[in-house]
Write an enzyme that holds these catalytic residues in place. Structure first.
Site, PDB file in Angstrom:
ATOM      1  N   ARG A 125       1.159   6.708  24.930  1.00 37.07           N
ATOM      2  CA  ARG A 125      -0.141   5.841  24.360  1.00 37.07           C
ATOM      3  C   ARG A 125      -0.557   6.704  23.036  1.00 37.07           C
ATOM      4  NH1 ARG A 125      -0.448   5.138  29.703  1.00 37.07           N
ATOM      5  NH2 ARG A 125      -0.068   2.929  30.371  1.00 37.07           N
ATOM      6  N   LYS A 147      -1.722   2.269   8.771  1.00 39.27           N
ATOM      7  CA  LYS A 147      -0.872   1.396   9.225  1.00 39.27           C
ATOM      8  C   LYS A 147       0.811   1.939   9.474  1.00 39.27           C
ATOM      9  CE  LYS A 147      -0.499  -2.805   6.820  1.00 39.27           C
ATOM     10  NZ  LYS A 147      -0.769  -3.816   5.776  1.00 39.27           N
ATOM     11  N   GLU A 189       3.529   1.062  -7.741  1.00 42.10           N
ATOM     12  CA  GLU A 189       2.299   0.937  -6.791  1.00 42.10           C
ATOM     13  C   GLU A 189       0.995   1.574  -7.623  1.00 42.10           C
ATOM     14  OE1 GLU A 189       2.664  -0.998  -4.316  1.00 42.10           O
ATOM     15  OE2 GLU A 189       4.734  -0.679  -3.474  1.00 42.10           O
ATOM     16  N   LYS A 228      -6.840   3.372  -3.291  1.00 44.80           N
ATOM     17  CA  LYS A 228      -6.392   2.943  -1.929  1.00 44.80           C
ATOM     18  C   LYS A 228      -7.521   3.349  -0.776  1.00 44.80           C
ATOM     19  CE  LYS A 228      -3.378   2.242   1.667  1.00 44.80           C
ATOM     20  NZ  LYS A 228      -1.961   1.569   1.939  1.00 44.80           N
ATOM     21  N   GLU A 238      -7.627  -4.534   8.225  1.00 45.39           N
ATOM     22  CA  GLU A 238      -7.020  -5.850   7.072  1.00 45.39           C
ATOM     23  C   GLU A 238      -7.175  -7.063   7.859  1.00 45.39           C
ATOM     24  OE1 GLU A 238      -2.983  -5.186   6.591  1.00 45.39           O
ATOM     25  OE2 GLU A 238      -2.847  -6.561   5.150  1.00 45.39           O
ATOM     26  N   ARG A 242      -8.380  -5.910   2.078  1.00 41.21           N
ATOM     27  CA  ARG A 242      -7.333  -5.051   2.078  1.00 41.21           C
ATOM     28  C   ARG A 242      -6.175  -5.993   1.890  1.00 41.21           C
ATOM     29  NH1 ARG A 242      -6.141  -0.272   6.755  1.00 41.21           N
ATOM     30  NH2 ARG A 242      -4.168   0.188   6.166  1.00 41.21           N
ATOM     31  N   ASN A 246      -1.826  -6.357  -1.459  1.00 40.87           N
ATOM     32  CA  ASN A 246      -0.794  -7.169  -1.634  1.00 40.87           C
ATOM     33  C   ASN A 246      -0.730  -7.846  -3.014  1.00 40.87           C
ATOM     34  OD1 ASN A 246       0.716  -7.192   0.964  1.00 40.87           O
ATOM     35  ND2 ASN A 246      -1.332  -8.118   1.673  1.00 40.87           N
ATOM     36  N   HIS A 249       2.990  -8.629  -4.182  1.00 39.58           N
ATOM     37  CA  HIS A 249       3.517  -8.651  -3.118  1.00 39.58           C
ATOM     38  C   HIS A 249       4.314  -9.646  -2.291  1.00 39.58           C
ATOM     39  CE1 HIS A 249       3.065  -4.346  -3.322  1.00 39.58           C
ATOM     40  NE2 HIS A 249       3.733  -3.951  -2.576  1.00 39.58           N
ATOM     41  N   HIS A 253       8.146  -9.568  -1.891  1.00 41.54           N
ATOM     42  CA  HIS A 253       9.059  -9.753  -0.831  1.00 41.54           C
ATOM     43  C   HIS A 253       9.900 -10.831  -0.975  1.00 41.54           C
ATOM     44  CE1 HIS A 253       5.307  -7.573   1.343  1.00 41.54           C
ATOM     45  NE2 HIS A 253       6.287  -6.740   1.067  1.00 41.54           N
ATOM     46  N   HIS A 265      12.158  -1.740  -3.569  1.00 39.70           N
ATOM     47  CA  HIS A 265      10.853  -2.528  -3.283  1.00 39.70           C
ATOM     48  C   HIS A 265       9.846  -2.353  -4.548  1.00 39.70           C
ATOM     49  CE1 HIS A 265       7.106  -3.640  -1.365  1.00 39.70           C
ATOM     50  NE2 HIS A 265       6.488  -2.785  -1.669  1.00 39.70           N
TER      51      HIS A 265
HETATM   52  N1  LIG Z   1       2.191   1.866   5.857  1.00 43.80           N
HETATM   53  C1  LIG Z   1       1.826   1.249   4.827  1.00 43.80           C
HETATM   54  O1  LIG Z   1       0.653   1.091   4.463  1.00 43.80           O
HETATM   55  C2  LIG Z   1       2.883   1.102   3.681  1.00 43.80           C
HETATM   56  C3  LIG Z   1       2.452   0.848   2.465  1.00 43.80           C
HETATM   57  C4  LIG Z   1       3.480   0.829   1.373  1.00 43.80           C
HETATM   58  C5  LIG Z   1       4.760   0.837   1.742  1.00 43.80           C
HETATM   59  N2  LIG Z   1       5.009   0.957   2.973  1.00 43.80           N
HETATM   60  C6  LIG Z   1       6.609   1.035   3.280  1.00 43.80           C
HETATM   61  O2  LIG Z   1       7.017   2.231   2.715  1.00 43.80           O
HETATM   62  C7  LIG Z   1       8.476   2.307   2.645  1.00 43.80           C
HETATM   63  C8  LIG Z   1       9.124   2.437   1.329  1.00 43.80           C
HETATM   64  O3  LIG Z   1       8.594   3.829   1.026  1.00 43.80           O
HETATM   65  P1  LIG Z   1       9.303   4.950   0.020  1.00 43.80           P
HETATM   66  O4  LIG Z   1       9.406   3.896  -1.217  1.00 43.80           O
HETATM   67  O5  LIG Z   1       8.957   6.232   0.201  1.00 43.80           O
HETATM   68  O6  LIG Z   1      10.930   4.860   0.523  1.00 43.80           O
HETATM   69  P2  LIG Z   1      11.916   5.921   1.202  1.00 43.80           P
HETATM   70  O7  LIG Z   1      11.108   6.395   2.375  1.00 43.80           O
HETATM   71  O8  LIG Z   1      12.896   4.896   1.605  1.00 43.80           O
HETATM   72  O9  LIG Z   1      12.270   6.987   0.293  1.00 43.80           O
HETATM   73  C9  LIG Z   1      13.064   6.893  -0.791  1.00 43.80           C
HETATM   74  C10 LIG Z   1      14.280   7.691  -0.818  1.00 43.80           C
HETATM   75  O10 LIG Z   1      13.804   8.757  -1.366  1.00 43.80           O
HETATM   76  C11 LIG Z   1      14.226   9.911  -0.380  1.00 43.80           C
HETATM   77  N3  LIG Z   1      13.188  10.970  -0.631  1.00 43.80           N
HETATM   78  C12 LIG Z   1      12.092  11.121   0.166  1.00 43.80           C
HETATM   79  N4  LIG Z   1      11.451  12.199  -0.175  1.00 43.80           N
HETATM   80  C13 LIG Z   1      12.173  12.652  -1.212  1.00 43.80           C
HETATM   81  C14 LIG Z   1      12.142  14.082  -2.106  1.00 43.80           C
HETATM   82  N5  LIG Z   1      10.928  14.600  -1.918  1.00 43.80           N
HETATM   83  N6  LIG Z   1      12.782  14.259  -3.049  1.00 43.80           N
HETATM   84  C15 LIG Z   1      14.072  13.290  -3.040  1.00 43.80           C
HETATM   85  N7  LIG Z   1      14.350  12.534  -2.603  1.00 43.80           N
HETATM   86  C16 LIG Z   1      13.313  11.970  -1.203  1.00 43.80           C
HETATM   87  C17 LIG Z   1      14.349   9.254   0.659  1.00 43.80           C
HETATM   88  O11 LIG Z   1      15.452   9.943   1.608  1.00 43.80           O
HETATM   89  C18 LIG Z   1      15.003   7.929   0.393  1.00 43.80           C
HETATM   90  O12 LIG Z   1      16.278   7.823   0.071  1.00 43.80           O
HETATM   91  C19 LIG Z   1       8.749   0.726   2.967  1.00 43.80           C
HETATM   92  O13 LIG Z   1       9.359   0.593   4.185  1.00 43.80           O
HETATM   93  C20 LIG Z   1       7.397   0.167   2.911  1.00 43.80           C
HETATM   94  O14 LIG Z   1       7.201  -0.931   3.891  1.00 43.80           O
HETATM   95  C21 LIG Z   1       4.091   1.238   4.193  1.00 43.80           C
HETATM   96 ZN   LIG Z   2       4.484  -2.125  -1.820  1.00 42.83          ZN
END
Ligand SMILES: NC(=O)c1ccc[n+]([C@@H]2O[C@H](COP(=O)([O-])OP(=O)(O)OC[C@H]3O[C@@H](n4cnc5c(N)ncnc54)[C@H](O)[C@@H]3O)[C@@H](O)[C@H]2O)c1
Ligand SMILES: [Zn+2]
Length: 363
Positions: A125, A147, A189, A228, A238, A242, A246, A249, A253, A265
């Site tokens: 939990r 999130k 972003e 942010k 949200e 918030r 988007n 987005h 998407h 993305h």
């Molecule tokens: N929770 C939220 O509010 C929120 C907001 C925006 C996006 N997201 C989510 O975030 C995700 C995208 O995140 P991302 O863009 O970081 O992608 P990711 O986590 O897939 O990372 C991208 C690539 O970079 C590599 N990597 C990570 N750190 C590294 C480093 N220091 N050096 C070299 N390579 C490295 C990873 O292994 C991966 O291959 C999506 O799933 C999206 O839905 C969540």
């Molecule tokens: Zn995004």
């Protein structure tokens, strides 16, 4: 690398109804986790969760700093952000003896932070989770705001929770290994945050060689985080403002889905931001010239400004209509009255949206 290790750290605070938490920003913080992290639970039984790939290298440094911790590694990539990964993680957490008073350190990009964070939110939990983002996107966006979640086969981020981190620890030196494409995607972003609330983030100085100079990075992170933080503080669960996060987005998407996730993305967000600016202009919401400005900033950042040849406007529109934020068939877009003036707009006529998609190269 180590030269900045003793540099200043900045502390930002995020206020939330589930408790406030700090964001520590400082070069070399990975070497000071024991000291910095102790007040946030990084003492006693700690589990570090990281992913295969480049983040693994940084996990080694973290394990030197927290020798008592257990390291668990999950698969890399959006394809691993699912229930099967979380289920395996639950078993490993039990095996590692993780209890209610233990702390997880989630080290990696946004995929890792969302997946491990969701496991932390639900295991027993909920256990404490410290986020240590390792991509630019995760630093300025996903690690803050609480999130967490995973994808279903039916769509992205359909299962999740709100778990405010105990702290966010942000070491800009982790980005030294980040590939150029991931920098560009993170900048998409950052540009979004600039359009939402800080025009200075659109300035050319951040993008001299397609990315900020190391000396500019702390300021860039602070400014992008400020946007942010202000949004999530105003609307922690949200229910209103918030939604502005988007911006671009709904288009993005749809592009990702129609391209079968061959687009990153951030690349889809870039075209989505341009589409949102063009749609705002077409609807007479903002002064002419906003879209041209957005296009110029994206070009400077080396981000795409056009759809892929062969993408169908109809298919893109149909993908948008499946957006979980469109309620009972009513379309919903975040649009701009100007830079710093986002607005949620319902019931945008489909032909206006299609006209924008065509202008961006859809057939
Ligand atoms: N929770 C939220 O509010 C929120 C907001 C925006 C996006 N997201 C989510 O975030 C995700 C995208 O995140 P991302 O863009 O970081 O992608 P990711 O986590 O897939 O990372 C991208 C690539 O970079 C590599 N990597 C990570 N750190 C590294 C480093 N220091 N050096 C070299 N390579 C490295 C990873 O292994 C991966 O291959 C999506 O799933 C999206 O839905 C969540
Ligand atoms: Zn995004």
């Amino acid at each position: 690398m180590g030269s900045m290790a003793t540099g200043a750290t900045t502390r930002l605070t995020v206020r939330s109804p589930q408790g406030s938490y700090p964001i520590h920003v400082g070069a070399g913080l990975r070497w000071r986790l024991a000291e910095m992290g102790a007040p946030h639970g990084l003492r006693g039984r700690v589990v570090v969760v990281s992913s295969e790939g480049a983040a693994a290298e940084h996990a080694q440094a973290v394990m030197e700093t927290l020798p008592q911790a257990t390291l668990l590694t999950i698969a890399d990539g959006e394809g691993a952000k699912n229930l099967a990964t979380v289920e395996r993680l639950y078993s490993q957490l039990i095996e590692a003896g993780i209890q209610r008073d233990s702390t997880m350190l989630a080290l990696g990009g946004g995929v890792l932070g969302d997946t491990a964070g969701f496991a932390a939110a639900s295991f027993l939990r909920g256990i404490r989770c410290v986020q240590m983002p390792s991509t630019l996107l995760a630093m300025v966006d996903s690690s803050v705001g609480g999130k967490v979640g995973i994808n279903l086969r039916e769509g992205k981020n359909l299962v999740g929770a709100f778990l405010q981190p105990a702290a966010v620890i942000l070491d800009p030196e982790l980005l030294e290994t980040l590939p150029a494409i991931e920098w560009r995607c993170g900048m998409a972003e950052v540009i979004k945050h600039g359009l939402l609330a800080d025009e200075e983030l659109l300035a050319p100085r951040w993008l001299k060689d397609g990315r900020p100079a190391a000396s500019d990075l702390p300021e860039l992170l602070r400014r992008a985080l400020r946007v942010k933080i202000d949004v999530v503080e105003a609307d922690p669960f949200e229910q209103g403002q918030r939604a502005h996060l988007n911006l671009g987005h709904t288009f993005a998407h749809a592009i990702e889905r129609v391209a079968d996730y061959r687009w990153k993305h951030g690349e889809a967000v870039a075209v989505g931001l341009l589409a949102a600016a063009q749609l705002s202009e077409r609807l007479g919401m903002c002064a002419a010239g906003l879209a041209a400005r957005v296009e110029q900033v994206l070009e400077r950042a080396g981000l795409p400004r056009r759809l892929e040849a062969g993408m169908q406007a109809g298919a893109l529109y149909a993908a948008m209509a499946r957006d979980k934020k469109w309620v009972s068939g009513r379309s919903r877009f975040v649009l701009l009255r100007g830079i710093g003036q986002p607005e949620v707009v319902w019931d945008v006529p489909a032909d206006e949206v299609v006209a924008v998609l065509r202008a961006l190269g859809a057939s």
